[in-house]
Scaffold this motif. Structure first.
Motif, PDB file in Angstrom:
ATOM      1  N   PHE A   4       0.829  -1.213   0.000  1.00 49.49           N
ATOM      2  CA  PHE A   4       0.000   0.000   0.000  1.00 49.49           C
ATOM      3  C   PHE A   4       0.862   1.260   0.000  1.00 49.49           C
ATOM      4  CE2 PHE A   4      -3.620   2.539   0.447  1.00 49.49           C
ATOM      5  CZ  PHE A   4      -3.433   3.455   1.476  1.00 49.49           C
ATOM      6  N   LEU A   5       1.941   1.225   0.779  1.00 52.27           N
ATOM      7  CA  LEU A   5       2.862   2.374   0.831  1.00 52.27           C
ATOM      8  C   LEU A   5       3.538   2.588  -0.522  1.00 52.27           C
ATOM      9  CD1 LEU A   5       4.618   2.141   4.316  1.00 52.27           C
ATOM     10  CD2 LEU A   5       3.168   3.978   3.454  1.00 52.27           C
ATOM     11  N   ILE A   6       3.963   1.483  -1.136  1.00 54.81           N
ATOM     12  CA  ILE A   6       4.601   1.588  -2.461  1.00 54.81           C
ATOM     13  C   ILE A   6       3.604   2.177  -3.461  1.00 54.81           C
ATOM     14  CG2 ILE A   6       5.514   0.241  -4.410  1.00 54.81           C
ATOM     15  CD1 ILE A   6       6.715  -1.658  -2.194  1.00 54.81           C
ATOM     16  N   PHE A   7       2.370   1.703  -3.375  1.00 54.05           N
ATOM     17  CA  PHE A   7       1.330   2.231  -4.255  1.00 54.05           C
ATOM     18  C   PHE A   7       1.156   3.734  -4.037  1.00 54.05           C
ATOM     19  CE2 PHE A   7      -3.098   3.539  -4.765  1.00 54.05           C
ATOM     20  CZ  PHE A   7      -3.247   3.317  -6.125  1.00 54.05           C
ATOM     21  N   LEU A   8       1.159   4.144  -2.786  1.00 54.39           N
ATOM     22  CA  LEU A   8       1.010   5.574  -2.467  1.00 54.39           C
ATOM     23  C   LEU A   8       2.151   6.392  -3.069  1.00 54.39           C
ATOM     24  CD1 LEU A   8      -0.141   6.266   1.196  1.00 54.39           C
ATOM     25  CD2 LEU A   8      -1.238   6.929  -0.933  1.00 54.39           C
ATOM     26  N   ILE A   9       3.383   5.891  -2.916  1.00 55.09           N
ATOM     27  CA  ILE A   9       4.558   6.600  -3.439  1.00 55.09           C
ATOM     28  C   ILE A   9       4.470   6.700  -4.962  1.00 55.09           C
ATOM     29  CG2 ILE A   9       7.076   6.449  -3.739  1.00 55.09           C
ATOM     30  CD1 ILE A   9       7.008   5.094  -0.838  1.00 55.09           C
ATOM     31  N   LEU A  10       4.101   5.600  -5.590  1.00 52.26           N
ATOM     32  CA  LEU A  10       3.963   5.611  -7.050  1.00 52.26           C
ATOM     33  C   LEU A  10       2.861   6.570  -7.494  1.00 52.26           C
ATOM     34  CD1 LEU A  10       4.395   1.856  -8.027  1.00 52.26           C
ATOM     35  CD2 LEU A  10       5.936   3.733  -8.553  1.00 52.26           C
ATOM     36  N   ALA A  14       3.396   9.763  -9.850  1.00 44.41           N
ATOM     37  CA  ALA A  14       2.602   9.931 -11.063  1.00 44.41           C
ATOM     38  C   ALA A  14       1.859  11.260 -11.033  1.00 44.41           C
ATOM     39  CB  ALA A  14       1.607   8.781 -11.195  1.00 44.41           C
ATOM     40  N   PHE A  15       1.326  11.589  -9.879  1.00 42.59           N
ATOM     41  CA  PHE A  15       0.613  12.862  -9.716  1.00 42.59           C
ATOM     42  C   PHE A  15       1.532  14.047 -10.013  1.00 42.59           C
ATOM     43  CE2 PHE A  15      -2.089  16.055  -8.124  1.00 42.59           C
ATOM     44  CZ  PHE A  15      -1.361  16.844  -7.236  1.00 42.59           C
ATOM     45  N   ARG A  16       2.763  13.957  -9.514  1.00 41.55           N
ATOM     46  CA  ARG A  16       3.723  15.049  -9.743  1.00 41.55           C
ATOM     47  C   ARG A  16       4.072  15.175 -11.216  1.00 41.55           C
ATOM     48  NH1 ARG A  16       8.451  16.013  -5.507  1.00 41.55           N
ATOM     49  NH2 ARG A  16       8.878  17.478  -7.164  1.00 41.55           N
ATOM     50  N   VAL A  17       4.226  14.046 -11.888  1.00 41.00           N
ATOM     51  CA  VAL A  17       4.547  14.069 -13.320  1.00 41.00           C
ATOM     52  C   VAL A  17       3.384  14.687 -14.100  1.00 41.00           C
ATOM     53  CG1 VAL A  17       4.926  12.621 -15.360  1.00 41.00           C
ATOM     54  CG2 VAL A  17       6.182  12.142 -13.242  1.00 41.00           C
ATOM     55  N   VAL A  18       2.182  14.228 -13.778  1.00 42.14           N
ATOM     56  CA  VAL A  18       0.994  14.753 -14.463  1.00 42.14           C
ATOM     57  C   VAL A  18       0.861  16.250 -14.222  1.00 42.14           C
ATOM     58  CG1 VAL A  18      -1.538  14.715 -14.487  1.00 42.14           C
ATOM     59  CG2 VAL A  18      -0.257  12.568 -14.517  1.00 42.14           C
ATOM     60  N   LYS A  19       1.069  16.655 -12.991  1.00 40.41           N
ATOM     61  CA  LYS A  19       0.970  18.069 -12.639  1.00 40.41           C
ATOM     62  C   LYS A  19       2.000  18.901 -13.411  1.00 40.41           C
ATOM     63  CE  LYS A  19       0.701  21.063  -8.644  1.00 40.41           C
ATOM     64  NZ  LYS A  19       1.252  21.273  -7.300  1.00 40.41           N
ATOM     65  N   ALA A  20       3.219  18.376 -13.499  1.00 39.08           N
ATOM     66  CA  ALA A  20       4.291  19.086 -14.205  1.00 39.08           C
ATOM     67  C   ALA A  20       3.972  19.212 -15.692  1.00 39.08           C
ATOM     68  CB  ALA A  20       5.618  18.359 -14.003  1.00 39.08           C
TER      69      ALA A  20
END
Ligand SMILES: [Zn+2]
Length: 82
Positions: A4-10, A14-20
């Protein structure tokens, strides 16, 4: 739990990449200064103030100008010659 933690980090990565990727496009649409919605700019041709997000932006002679309409942009451009 670790999965679950790994999923959160990923998901965060992904959110940061999309935002950028998405956010700069949004900025370009709204204006060069980061999308300040109520900022006013002056039309260099007719001297009218218009909201930056509604301005017609043109690059003339390497400089970016904001106009109230396409018509003003064309008139200004022909007045400038070049
Ligand atoms: Zn104008």
């Amino acid at each position: 739990m670790i999965r679950f933690l790994i999923f959160l980090i990923l998901a965060y990565a992904a959110f940061r990449v999309v935002k950028a990727v998405v956010w700069p496009k949004e900025k370009i649409i709204r204006g060069p200064d980061g999308g300040v919605i109520d900022e006013m700019v002056q039309d260099p041709y007719c001297k009218t103030y218009i909201p930056k997000r509604e301005a017609v932006r043109k690059i003339i002679g390497g400089e970016t100008y904001s106009f109230c309409s396409e018509e003003c942009a064309k008139k200004f451009e022909s007045q400038k010659g070049s």
